[in-house]
Write an enzyme that holds these catalytic residues in place. Sequence first.
Site, PDB file in Angstrom:
ATOM      1  CD  GLU A 194      -2.957  -1.124   2.267  1.00 62.80           C
ATOM      2  OE1 GLU A 194      -4.148  -1.298   1.986  1.00 62.80           O
ATOM      3  OE2 GLU A 194      -2.551  -0.958   3.423  1.00 62.80           O
TER       4      GLU A 194
ATOM      5  CB  CYS B   3       7.205  -4.686   9.616  1.00 61.69           C
ATOM      6  SG  CYS B   3       8.557  -3.773  10.393  1.00 61.69           S
TER       7      CYS B   3
ATOM      8  CB  CYS C  44       2.684  -0.766  14.265  1.00 60.31           C
ATOM      9  SG  CYS C  44       2.874  -0.715  12.470  1.00 60.31           S
TER      10      CYS C  44
ATOM     11  CB  CYS D 150       5.930  -1.318  16.866  1.00 63.15           C
ATOM     12  SG  CYS D 150       7.642  -1.065  16.344  1.00 63.15           S
TER      13      CYS D 150
ATOM     14  CB  CYS E  55       2.912   7.710   3.052  1.00 61.45           C
ATOM     15  SG  CYS E  55       3.424   6.701   4.431  1.00 61.45           S
TER      16      CYS E  55
ATOM     17  CB  CYS F  72       0.560   6.688  11.091  1.00 56.62           C
ATOM     18  SG  CYS F  72       0.831   8.338  10.639  1.00 56.62           S
TER      19      CYS F  72
HETATM   20  N1  SAH Z   1       8.937   1.332  10.274  1.00 58.47           N
HETATM   21  C1  SAH Z   1       9.204   2.706  10.274  1.00 58.47           C
HETATM   22  C2  SAH Z   1       8.361   3.511   9.316  1.00 58.47           C
HETATM   23  C3  SAH Z   1       6.897   3.161   9.183  1.00 58.47           C
HETATM   24  S1  SAH Z   1       5.763   3.575  10.466  1.00 58.47           S
HETATM   25  C4  SAH Z   1       9.052   3.262  11.670  1.00 58.47           C
HETATM   26  O1  SAH Z   1       8.561   2.558  12.535  1.00 58.47           O
HETATM   27  O2  SAH Z   1       9.468   4.382  11.885  1.00 58.47           O
HETATM   28  C5  SAH Z   1       5.455   5.336  10.395  1.00 58.47           C
HETATM   29  C6  SAH Z   1       5.047   5.899  11.749  1.00 58.47           C
HETATM   30  O3  SAH Z   1       3.709   5.512  12.143  1.00 58.47           O
HETATM   31  C7  SAH Z   1       5.962   5.421  12.857  1.00 58.47           C
HETATM   32  O4  SAH Z   1       6.322   6.479  13.704  1.00 58.47           O
HETATM   33  C8  SAH Z   1       5.075   4.432  13.578  1.00 58.47           C
HETATM   34  O5  SAH Z   1       5.537   4.216  14.883  1.00 58.47           O
HETATM   35  C9  SAH Z   1       3.736   5.108  13.506  1.00 58.47           C
HETATM   36  N2  SAH Z   1       2.603   4.206  13.791  1.00 58.47           N
HETATM   37  C10 SAH Z   1       2.564   2.872  13.677  1.00 58.47           C
HETATM   38  N3  SAH Z   1       1.339   2.389  14.048  1.00 58.47           N
HETATM   39  C11 SAH Z   1       0.599   3.461  14.410  1.00 58.47           C
HETATM   40  C12 SAH Z   1      -0.765   3.610  14.855  1.00 58.47           C
HETATM   41  N4  SAH Z   1      -1.570   2.574  14.976  1.00 58.47           N
HETATM   42  N5  SAH Z   1      -1.198   4.871  15.108  1.00 58.47           N
HETATM   43  C13 SAH Z   1      -0.389   5.931  14.934  1.00 58.47           C
HETATM   44  N6  SAH Z   1       0.899   5.850  14.507  1.00 58.47           N
HETATM   45  C14 SAH Z   1       1.397   4.618  14.245  1.00 58.47           C
HETATM   46 FE1  SF4 Z   2       7.522  -2.075  11.623  1.00 60.57          FE
HETATM   47 FE2  SF4 Z   2       5.263  -0.833  12.354  1.00 60.57          FE
HETATM   48 FE3  SF4 Z   2       7.318  -0.963  14.040  1.00 60.57          FE
HETATM   49 FE4  SF4 Z   2       7.491   0.624  11.875  1.00 60.57          FE
HETATM   50  S1  SF4 Z   2       6.050   0.866  13.570  1.00 60.57           S
HETATM   51  S2  SF4 Z   2       9.050  -0.795  12.658  1.00 60.57           S
HETATM   52  S3  SF4 Z   2       6.315  -0.630  10.384  1.00 60.57           S
HETATM   53  S4  SF4 Z   2       6.129  -2.716  13.267  1.00 60.57           S
END
Ligand code: SAH
Ligand code: SF4
Length: 408
Positions: free
Chosen positions: A121, A141, A148, A145, A134, A379
């Site tokens: 996506e 991944c 996420c 986290c 984006c 995000c």
């Molecule tokens: N993997 C990389 C880039 C992709 S995520 C990273 O983690 O930085 C882009 C941003 O969205 C990151 O700061 C991530 O922590 C945030 N993010 C992930 N899940 C989210 C959620 N459910 N609500 C808001 N932000 C989120």
């Molecule tokens: Fe991977 Fe989501 Fe963590 Fe970014 S925020 S490193 S996409 S698991």
Amino acid sequence: MTVSLDLTADTTRDALRATPAKGELIGLTREELAEALITSGVVPERQAKMRVQQLWHWLYVRGVSDFADMFNISKDLRAELAKHFTISRPEIVEEQISSDGTRKWLFRFPPRGAGRPVEIETVYIPEEGRGTLCISSQVGCTLTCSFCHTGTQKLVRNLTAEEILAQLLTARDRLGDFPDRDTPAGAIVPAEGRKVSNIVMMGMGEPLYNFEAVKKALLIASDGDGLALSKRRITLSTSGVVPEIFRTGEEIGVMLAISLHATNDDLRDLLVPINKKFPLNELMDACRKYPGLSNARRITFEYVMLKDINDSLEDAKALVKLLKGVPAKINLIPFNPWPGSNYQCSDWEQIEKFADYINQAGYASPIRTPRGRDILAACGQLKSESERLKKSERLALEAMMIAGHGEA
Ligand code: SAH
Ligand code: SF4
């Protein structure tokens, strides 16, 4: 209102043309492009430099996706190129347009080697005076986290440089963002400037676990004779892959964003588990040493607002203390829910209190407005392929967002 277009029929022809056995030209450096042309026997060595220049212009300034459109190249040579190589776009499985203008595409790339096709996506966010794309770097991944959605989809594979760039090229196609002709003075770009003015590596995946492909793609995206995006308008976001941070500045030279989300190791270990490998002191040290860092070139620290987890005034104070001495911007992200997520977004009042404290401490701390929520483009909500949401899950999620803080 959500408009959802099914473009499968239109693009089947393109997908069929994308025979994986043919060499990809997009995503190659100039040197690799020359070598591909020479070793395939399509172009004699003495012509290679000139042909590379022509192709570069067609691929990255004019954005063509069919050799047939390269009218200053002879018909015979175009046919030879098409026999050996492909420059076609991925299949657009779905294009969704949110009521706020945000667009989300689901792209399908043909298999690599013995693999399966993959779907990823990409999101476009139009704002006053700029448009941000984006981009994803991986399918799924490896990191997990806990807040996420992408983290719940196991890594299928890294994207290639071509697939990373294809997201930008295809978005520009769909937005009508390539000049449609050349003049003796060069290509004519759309009068009101480019629709995609900025890119962020903030889609699916951890870009620094796919360093080489991301580097190649971003160097091509910022090449002055091609796509020509300024490196100051390209931001790479990492969860904190410390050993690659210095190289990112040194070898790619783009703006850096760090997904911080917590100010102590105990909490960060839970939210961003890579912290167990690279704890906060190492991460902050790497940030201080980021090449080119200055007040004019700050690091963005992303901080997701999770109710009762990391959103107290104590946390805000700890954040200010942690960032002391680092040229920084803080980006507060209201948590975006997804089915099965264990967190809630902080109350709006609390987010504002948190932001006020940080502002008073001298940091610009915009609260990121969630965009494209109605199409799950915000995000952390990206998750592709077979695991896309069933209709029942989508409805449950919508209900959750309305019950939560709808229009944060
Ligand atoms: N993997 C990389 C880039 C992709 S995520 C990273 O983690 O930085 C882009 C941003 O969205 C990151 O700061 C991530 O922590 C945030 N993010 C992930 N899940 C989210 C959620 N459910 N609500 C808001 N932000 C989120
Ligand atoms: Fe991977 Fe989501 Fe963590 Fe970014 S925020 S490193 S996409 S698991």
